[in-house]
Design a protein around this motif. Structure first.
Motif, PDB file in Angstrom:
ATOM      1  N   GLU A  34     -55.938  33.191  49.522  1.00  0.00           N
ATOM      2  CA  GLU A  34     -55.061  34.177  49.934  1.00  0.00           C
ATOM      3  C   GLU A  34     -53.811  34.159  49.112  1.00  0.00           C
ATOM      4  O   GLU A  34     -53.415  35.137  48.688  1.00  0.00           O
ATOM      5  CB  GLU A  34     -55.055  34.437  51.346  1.00  0.00           C
ATOM      6  CG  GLU A  34     -54.407  35.510  51.830  1.00  0.00           C
ATOM      7  CD  GLU A  34     -54.318  35.750  53.502  1.00  0.00           C
ATOM      8  OE1 GLU A  34     -53.399  35.724  54.123  1.00  0.00           O
ATOM      9  OE2 GLU A  34     -55.459  35.290  53.770  1.00  0.00           O
ATOM     10  N   LEU A  86     -54.331  34.980  45.435  1.00  0.00           N
ATOM     11  CA  LEU A  86     -54.627  36.557  45.303  1.00  0.00           C
ATOM     12  C   LEU A  86     -53.137  37.469  45.509  1.00  0.00           C
ATOM     13  O   LEU A  86     -52.864  38.096  44.639  1.00  0.00           O
ATOM     14  CB  LEU A  86     -55.518  36.922  46.272  1.00  0.00           C
ATOM     15  CG  LEU A  86     -56.902  36.510  46.254  1.00  0.00           C
ATOM     16  CD1 LEU A  86     -57.621  36.983  47.149  1.00  0.00           C
ATOM     17  CD2 LEU A  86     -57.330  37.068  44.671  1.00  0.00           C
ATOM     18  N   SER A 132     -55.990  42.754  44.689  1.00  0.00           N
ATOM     19  CA  SER A 132     -55.751  41.616  43.819  1.00  0.00           C
ATOM     20  C   SER A 132     -56.975  41.074  43.278  1.00  0.00           C
ATOM     21  O   SER A 132     -57.220  40.574  42.229  1.00  0.00           O
ATOM     22  CB  SER A 132     -55.278  40.536  44.542  1.00  0.00           C
ATOM     23  OG  SER A 132     -55.830  40.424  45.928  1.00  0.00           O
ATOM     24  N   GLN A 133     -58.387  41.501  43.898  1.00  0.00           N
ATOM     25  CA  GLN A 133     -59.483  41.090  43.215  1.00  0.00           C
ATOM     26  C   GLN A 133     -59.572  41.860  42.151  1.00  0.00           C
ATOM     27  O   GLN A 133     -60.238  41.406  40.959  1.00  0.00           O
ATOM     28  CB  GLN A 133     -60.562  41.391  44.408  1.00  0.00           C
ATOM     29  CG  GLN A 133     -60.476  40.459  45.488  1.00  0.00           C
ATOM     30  CD  GLN A 133     -61.665  40.734  46.611  1.00  0.00           C
ATOM     31  OE1 GLN A 133     -62.687  41.439  46.250  1.00  0.00           O
ATOM     32  NE2 GLN A 133     -61.642  40.137  47.737  1.00  0.00           N
ATOM     33  N   LYS A 134     -59.404  43.091  42.135  1.00  0.00           N
ATOM     34  CA  LYS A 134     -59.323  43.915  40.845  1.00  0.00           C
ATOM     35  C   LYS A 134     -58.479  43.278  39.662  1.00  0.00           C
ATOM     36  O   LYS A 134     -59.020  43.471  38.585  1.00  0.00           O
ATOM     37  CB  LYS A 134     -58.838  45.410  41.367  1.00  0.00           C
ATOM     38  CG  LYS A 134     -59.327  46.396  40.454  1.00  0.00           C
ATOM     39  CD  LYS A 134     -58.629  47.574  40.658  1.00  0.00           C
ATOM     40  CE  LYS A 134     -59.709  48.757  40.657  1.00  0.00           C
ATOM     41  NZ  LYS A 134     -59.271  50.059  40.966  1.00  0.00           N
ATOM     42  N   ILE A 136     -57.921  40.181  39.015  1.00  0.00           N
ATOM     43  CA  ILE A 136     -58.721  39.020  38.449  1.00  0.00           C
ATOM     44  C   ILE A 136     -59.964  39.545  37.761  1.00  0.00           C
ATOM     45  O   ILE A 136     -60.023  39.296  36.558  1.00  0.00           O
ATOM     46  CB  ILE A 136     -59.254  38.131  39.626  1.00  0.00           C
ATOM     47  CG1 ILE A 136     -58.185  37.271  40.416  1.00  0.00           C
ATOM     48  CG2 ILE A 136     -60.144  36.993  39.030  1.00  0.00           C
ATOM     49  CD1 ILE A 136     -58.511  36.691  41.423  1.00  0.00           C
ATOM     50  N   ALA A 137     -60.619  40.608  38.192  1.00  0.00           N
ATOM     51  CA  ALA A 137     -61.902  41.096  37.629  1.00  0.00           C
ATOM     52  C   ALA A 137     -61.501  41.721  36.138  1.00  0.00           C
ATOM     53  O   ALA A 137     -62.025  41.456  35.276  1.00  0.00           O
ATOM     54  CB  ALA A 137     -62.403  42.117  38.501  1.00  0.00           C
ATOM     55  N   ILE A 176     -65.733  43.860  39.824  1.00  0.00           N
ATOM     56  CA  ILE A 176     -65.211  43.077  41.029  1.00  0.00           C
ATOM     57  C   ILE A 176     -66.217  42.511  41.936  1.00  0.00           C
ATOM     58  O   ILE A 176     -65.631  41.920  42.927  1.00  0.00           O
ATOM     59  CB  ILE A 176     -64.412  44.377  41.481  1.00  0.00           C
ATOM     60  CG1 ILE A 176     -63.324  43.767  42.504  1.00  0.00           C
ATOM     61  CG2 ILE A 176     -65.225  45.552  42.000  1.00  0.00           C
ATOM     62  CD1 ILE A 176     -62.259  44.827  42.693  1.00  0.00           C
ATOM     63  N   VAL A 227     -65.983  38.911  41.815  1.00  0.00           N
ATOM     64  CA  VAL A 227     -64.876  38.560  42.481  1.00  0.00           C
ATOM     65  C   VAL A 227     -64.923  38.424  43.968  1.00  0.00           C
ATOM     66  O   VAL A 227     -64.615  37.438  44.497  1.00  0.00           O
ATOM     67  CB  VAL A 227     -63.630  39.100  41.958  1.00  0.00           C
ATOM     68  CG1 VAL A 227     -62.271  38.385  42.533  1.00  0.00           C
ATOM     69  CG2 VAL A 227     -63.512  38.946  40.212  1.00  0.00           C
ATOM     70  N   SER A 228     -65.538  39.422  44.480  1.00  0.00           N
ATOM     71  CA  SER A 228     -65.609  39.734  46.078  1.00  0.00           C
ATOM     72  C   SER A 228     -66.599  38.791  46.453  1.00  0.00           C
ATOM     73  O   SER A 228     -66.122  38.238  47.573  1.00  0.00           O
ATOM     74  CB  SER A 228     -66.144  41.156  46.317  1.00  0.00           C
ATOM     75  OG  SER A 228     -66.393  41.186  47.553  1.00  0.00           O
ATOM     76  N   TRP A 237     -66.904  35.656  45.413  1.00  0.00           N
ATOM     77  CA  TRP A 237     -66.011  34.432  45.163  1.00  0.00           C
ATOM     78  C   TRP A 237     -65.251  34.186  46.443  1.00  0.00           C
ATOM     79  O   TRP A 237     -65.119  33.347  46.987  1.00  0.00           O
ATOM     80  CB  TRP A 237     -65.300  34.209  44.323  1.00  0.00           C
ATOM     81  CG  TRP A 237     -65.784  34.289  42.705  1.00  0.00           C
ATOM     82  CD1 TRP A 237     -67.220  34.204  42.220  1.00  0.00           C
ATOM     83  CD2 TRP A 237     -65.273  34.427  41.344  1.00  0.00           C
ATOM     84  NE1 TRP A 237     -67.212  34.449  41.218  1.00  0.00           N
ATOM     85  CE2 TRP A 237     -66.172  34.493  40.376  1.00  0.00           C
ATOM     86  CE3 TRP A 237     -63.950  34.725  40.909  1.00  0.00           C
ATOM     87  CZ2 TRP A 237     -66.111  34.691  39.149  1.00  0.00           C
ATOM     88  CZ3 TRP A 237     -63.652  34.963  39.707  1.00  0.00           C
ATOM     89  CH2 TRP A 237     -64.793  35.101  38.763  1.00  0.00           C
ATOM     90  N   CYS A 238     -64.599  35.527  46.765  1.00  0.00           N
ATOM     91  CA  CYS A 238     -63.547  35.453  47.807  1.00  0.00           C
ATOM     92  C   CYS A 238     -64.174  35.309  49.274  1.00  0.00           C
ATOM     93  O   CYS A 238     -63.663  34.925  50.287  1.00  0.00           O
ATOM     94  CB  CYS A 238     -62.720  36.706  47.941  1.00  0.00           C
ATOM     95  SG  CYS A 238     -61.690  36.998  46.334  1.00  0.00           S
TER      96      CYS A 238
END
Length: 116
Positions: free
Chosen positions: A6, A9, A20-22, A24-25, A32, A35-36, A38-39
């Motif tokens: 968190e 991100l 924030s996931q976007k 990284i992607a 995405i 990444v989702s 992973w989170c």
């Protein structure tokens, strides 16, 4: 979501968790949904993506691994070593099984001789 993740991100998205996931992607040029996952802890980033994130976000590879849970990561050398050890153990088991079968046959043969 773990606190390290968190924090990371928010850090890469100017203190905002949303989207924030976007970030990284887009930085990794991946979907995405990866990444989702992973989170959510469903998957872990590949070694290749760990290296890319470390460079992009100016962190060490170890820091990135720790963010996502370092206990999952294992380098190829370790994997190969484990696979080689498994092959050796399988071969040892095969040899032991052959010896056991040989001894069983020998016992059967001796039992037949005794019965005569």
């Amino acid at each position: 979501m773990n606190k390290n993740l968190e924090k990371f991100l928010k850090e890469i998205n100017n203190g905002i968790l949303k989207n924030s996931q976007k970030v990284i992607a887009n930085a990794l040029n991946i979907d995405i949904t990866a990444v989702s996952k992973w989170c959510k802890g469903k998957n872990k980033p590949s070694e290749e993506n760990i290296i890319k994130m470390a460079k992009i976000f100016k962190k060490s590879e170890e820091e990135i691994k720790n963010i996502f849970g370092s206990d999952i990561y294992c380098d190829n050398e370790k994997i190969n070593m484990i696979q080689d050890e498994n092959k050796k153990l399988k071969k040892e088991i095969e040899i032991r099984d052959e010896l056991i079968n040989f001894q069983r046959e020998k016992i059967k043969s001796l039992e037949k001789k005794i019965k005569k």
